[in-house]
Design an enzyme around this catalytic site. Structure first.
Site, short mmCIF file in Angstrom:
data_model
loop_
_atom_site.label_atom_id
_atom_site.label_comp_id
_atom_site.label_asym_id
_atom_site.label_seq_id
_atom_site.Cartn_x
_atom_site.Cartn_y
_atom_site.Cartn_z
CE1 TYR A 74 -35.46 46.24 62.53
CE2 TYR A 74 -35.80 48.54 63.10
CZ TYR A 74 -36.07 47.20 63.31
OH TYR A 74 -36.93 46.83 64.31
CB SER A 75 -28.64 46.33 57.66
OG SER A 75 -27.72 46.16 58.72
CB CYS A 122 -24.23 41.51 58.13
SG CYS A 122 -25.46 42.70 58.70
CD GLU A 138 -24.18 47.20 60.26
OE1 GLU A 138 -23.75 48.38 60.27
OE2 GLU A 138 -25.04 46.79 59.47
CE1 TYR A 176 -29.48 41.35 63.69
CE2 TYR A 176 -27.90 42.53 62.29
CZ TYR A 176 -28.92 41.60 62.43
OH TYR A 176 -29.37 40.89 61.34
#
Length: 377
Positions: A154-155, A335, A375, A377
């Site tokens: 988790y960012s 992101c 980044e 996901y």
């Protein structure tokens, strides 16, 4: 312990003609760490209020930025390291942290639930803005009986000083992953996200196993305080940017005095889905020369072609400015869900071709110059 004053100030944020006025409430208080006097700070209501937003970015009236109070932070030795901390705690020996708070961020009309989770690591798992924590949910890995679940990354959604400004907490922005059977339309709890539901269901005092920190690609470059940072996010991908912006505009950090431009593009489904909107609107009011904030609300706005407004459509509206800033050395960050990138890449390629440029060559140069940060996901 923090000493809180009982005053509240209602702040009207002026907006463009095609927005309704939104109101944010900020509680002023002073913070005392280790018996040292601290400057007045702002405690922001994280919950988003419903607002009608359409096609333009918010424009706020200018104020004297020198008069905007910032929060003192500690311990300042968190600025001393030359390199970011990496993998201080590994999956086989995670750090046992404590949940401090879990707060729903979104309104009732948001599709799904997103929570802001504050974790107490006691100052033992330091990190830098843009890094991630790993979380190991309790229970057994069904694919590997007898073994723990895999680590979920988790960012981190706070600066290295955390939401309490004392260097002892980290915050995560987590969307609860819920699976609905496509045939029945009913929730199948056996297929829900294990880690996101564990975190969103947590209570203060619960223990959580964390690993990391990890990641270098999203670290905020601070060698040039006058630099431009273009931040593009969908949903919880806004997490690292919250950390950047608190460092730029909320915290009084002796080692970092930001005087450049931060430009945030945020894509969500509707206005009830906005994340940290009160914080961002406050920066926009206080630092109109240094912060821009553009929203793409796919279920409420239309693109210039008449379709749903996605974040790439909003970028295209300002493509000339974005490309000029990139030509002048701006950093650009992405992101969020990996599905955001194809549409964004297609848009940037189309704009480049319209400008008579090769997007492949431009992208290669951006990567070579370390201006391109992704980044997903």
């Amino acid at each position: 312990m923090a000493q809180l004053a009982a005053s509240q100030v209602a702040v009207n944020v002026p907006v463009g003609s095609d927005f309704s006025t939104r109101r944010s409430v900020f509680k002023t208080h002073s913070i005392n760490f280790n018996d040292k006097s601290r400057a007045p700070s702002l405690s922001l209501d994280l919950k988003t209020k419903n607002v009608r937003l359409r096609n333009r970015h918010i424009i706020c009236q200018s104020v004297q930025q020198a008069s905007v109070p910032k929060v003192s932070v500690a311990p300042t030795n968190l600025e001393d390291a030359r390199d970011p901390p990496l993998n201080t705690f590994k999956p086989k020996e995670p750090y046992i942290a404590t949940i401090l708070s879990v707060e729903r961020l979104v309104g009732p009309k948001a599709p799904g639930e997103t929570c802001h989770i504050v974790i107490d690591h006691g100052g033992n798992v330091p990190y830098w803005e843009g890094q991630s924590y790993g979380v190991i949910p309790p229970g057994e890995n069904p694919k590997k009986p007898g073994n723990p679940h895999n680590v979920r990354l988790y960012s981190i959604a706070s600066t290295r000083y955390g939401d309490n400004f004392d260097g002892k907490t980290a915050s995560l922005c987590v969307r609860r992953a819920v699976y609905y059977d496509p045939e029945t339309g009913k929730e199948d709890t056996s297929k829900n996200g294990v880690c996101s539901n564990f975190l969103c269901n947590s209570k203060p005092g619960d223990k959580v196993r964390i690993t990391g920190p990890s990641g270098k690609i999203m670290l905020l470059p601070e060698d040039n305080p006058n630099a431009t940072h273009i931040m593009i996010a969908t949903g919880t991908g806004v997490a690292p940017y919250r950390g950047y912006l608190r460092r730029m505009f909320m915290e009084s950090v002796p080692a970092f005095k930001f005087n450049g431009l931060a430009w945030l593009f945020l894509g969500v489904a509707n206005s009830d889905s906005l994340l940290y909107d009160d914080e961002f609107s406050k920066y926009l009011k206080d630092y109109p020369d240094n912060f821009r904030y553009d929203l793409a609300l796919s279920r409420e706005q239309k693109s210039k072609s008449g379709g749903k407004m996605y974040v790439q459509d909003k970028i295209e509206e300002y493509s000339d400015e974005v490309f000029k800033l990139l030509d002048n050395g701006a950093h650009i960050y992405f992101c969020g869900l990996k599905g955001m990138m194809p549409g964004i890449q297609e848009t940037l390629k189309r704009v480049a071709e319209q400008r008579g440029e090769s997007w492949e060559e431009k992208l290669s140069q951006l990567k070579k110059n370390k201006q391109w940060h992704v980044e997903v996901y």
